[in-house]
Each structure stands twice: as structure tokens, then as C-alpha cells.
Design a protein around this motif. Structure first.
Motif, PDB file in Angstrom:
ATOM      1  N   GLU A 170       0.829  -1.209   0.000  1.00 47.78           N
ATOM      2  CA  GLU A 170       0.000   0.000   0.000  1.00 47.78           C
ATOM      3  C   GLU A 170       0.865   1.261   0.000  1.00 47.78           C
ATOM      4  O   GLU A 170       0.563   2.233  -0.701  1.00 47.78           O
ATOM      5  N   ARG A 171       1.941   1.245   0.779  1.00 43.91           N
ATOM      6  CA  ARG A 171       2.864   2.405   0.823  1.00 43.91           C
ATOM      7  C   ARG A 171       3.502   2.625  -0.546  1.00 43.91           C
ATOM      8  O   ARG A 171       3.628   3.762  -1.001  1.00 43.91           O
ATOM      9  N   ALA A 172       3.878   1.550  -1.232  1.00 46.39           N
ATOM     10  CA  ALA A 172       4.466   1.661  -2.572  1.00 46.39           C
ATOM     11  C   ALA A 172       3.453   2.282  -3.538  1.00 46.39           C
ATOM     12  O   ALA A 172       3.804   3.145  -4.354  1.00 46.39           O
ATOM     13  N   ARG A 173       2.214   1.863  -3.429  1.00 48.08           N
ATOM     14  CA  ARG A 173       1.151   2.421  -4.275  1.00 48.08           C
ATOM     15  C   ARG A 173       1.018   3.924  -4.021  1.00 48.08           C
ATOM     16  O   ARG A 173       0.898   4.721  -4.959  1.00 48.08           O
ATOM     17  N   ASP A 174       1.046   4.317  -2.752  1.00 48.10           N
ATOM     18  CA  ASP A 174       0.970   5.744  -2.410  1.00 48.10           C
ATOM     19  C   ASP A 174       2.153   6.511  -2.988  1.00 48.10           C
ATOM     20  O   ASP A 174       1.984   7.609  -3.519  1.00 48.10           O
ATOM     21  N   LEU A 175       3.348   5.938  -2.880  1.00 51.30           N
ATOM     22  CA  LEU A 175       4.541   6.608  -3.401  1.00 51.30           C
ATOM     23  C   LEU A 175       4.470   6.787  -4.918  1.00 51.30           C
ATOM     24  O   LEU A 175       4.928   7.805  -5.448  1.00 51.30           O
ATOM     25  N   ARG A 176       3.909   5.813  -5.615  1.00 46.30           N
ATOM     26  CA  ARG A 176       3.764   5.935  -7.074  1.00 46.30           C
ATOM     27  C   ARG A 176       2.879   7.124  -7.430  1.00 46.30           C
ATOM     28  O   ARG A 176       3.115   7.797  -8.430  1.00 46.30           O
ATOM     29  N   SER A 177       1.876   7.381  -6.613  1.00 43.42           N
ATOM     30  CA  SER A 177       0.971   8.499  -6.903  1.00 43.42           C
ATOM     31  C   SER A 177       1.535   9.840  -6.420  1.00 43.42           C
ATOM     32  O   SER A 177       0.964  10.882  -6.723  1.00 43.42           O
ATOM     33  N   GLN A 178       2.654   9.804  -5.681  1.00 43.35           N
ATOM     34  CA  GLN A 178       3.263  11.022  -5.152  1.00 43.35           C
ATOM     35  C   GLN A 178       4.714  11.169  -5.618  1.00 43.35           C
ATOM     36  O   GLN A 178       5.568  11.638  -4.874  1.00 43.35           O
ATOM     37  N   SER A 179       4.977  10.786  -6.852  1.00 46.65           N
ATOM     38  CA  SER A 179       6.349  10.830  -7.367  1.00 46.65           C
ATOM     39  C   SER A 179       6.914  12.241  -7.343  1.00 46.65           C
ATOM     40  O   SER A 179       6.184  13.221  -7.542  1.00 46.65           O
TER      41      SER A 179
END
Length: 132
Positions: free
Chosen positions: A18-27
Motif C-alpha cells: 500500500e505504501r508503494a502504491r501511495d509513493l507511485r501516486s506522489q512521485s
């Protein structure tokens, strides 16, 4: 397609998905610039690259399984000594998994993307030459 001597499946902490998914949306702007240019390269057409990929207890910025390659885009928070020690330990662990780690600074990506992509191309060619 060349493959490094890797396990077919690298370990990862499932709680990081889930954290990785969030990071992808906040590049970051540097990550976005790198991703845009990476997608234009022939190597991107040959194989798959992932953004914000959980590996072990870490989330790496970019990862290509076929080349066994991790690419990290480091911001200003990677400058202090404590952060450098953590980056060194992180790199050592990733390399112990049979991966090659490339690190670029945000400013390199923003100010000299052509140079960054040239380094990446050379490393990929080296990896291809090393393949059995």
C-alpha cells in the motif's frame, strides 16, 4: 532476454504494498522526469520496469527484474551522514540479493537527464554482456 543470477522471486514485506502504491501516486519531479525518459528507451520496450517496488524491507524507486537492476533517485534527505549509512546498508542488502544498484541525485536527473540516461544505457549493455 538476459537474466542475472537471481532468485525467481525476491522476498518482500507485503505490508509495504500500500505504501508503494501511495509513493507511485506522489512521485517527485525528478522521478517523473526519469520515468518519462526511461519509457522512451529501447530497453523499456524490451522488458518491464517497475516504479516503487517493494524488495525485502525496502521500496526501491525503479526496478527491472530481467536486468537485476535497481535505480534510486536520491533527494536532499540522502545527504546527512545517518542517511548515507542507511543508503549504504540498503545497497549492500540489495546487492547481496544479486541486484545491481544505480543511484542518481535529483539534481542530476533534472539538470542532466541525457547524461543520466547515457549512464543507464551503458550499465544495461554491461549487464547484457555479463549474461551467459
Amino acid at each position: 532476454m538476459p537474466r542475472r543470477n537471481l532468485r525467481s522471486h525476491l522476498p518482500y514485506d507485503k505490508t509495504l504494498i500500500e505504501r508503494a502504491r501511495d509513493l507511485r501516486s506522489q512521485s517527485t519531479p525528478a522521478e517523473n522526469r526519469f520515468w518519462h525518459h526511461l519509457r522512451q528507451m529501447p530497453c523499456y520496450q524490451e522488458t518491464q520496469f517497475n516504479r516503487q517496488k517493494p524488495i525485502g524491507t525496502f521500496i526501491v524507486d525503479f526496478y527491472c527484474h530481467a536486468y537485476g537492476l535497481v535505480i534510486e533517485i536520491d533527494g536532499d534527505t540522502h545527504g546527512p551522514d545517518d542517511a548515507k549509512r542507511k543508503d549504504t546498508a540498503r545497497t549492500a542488502w540489495l546487492e547481496s540479493q544479486g541486484l545491481r544498484v544505480l543511484r542518481f541525485q535529483n539534481r542530476e536527473v533534472i539538470q542532466n537527464i541525457e547524461g543520466v540516461m547515457s549512464v543507464l544505457e551503458k550499465v544495461i549493455e554491461e549487464i547484457k554482456e555479463e549474461a551467459p
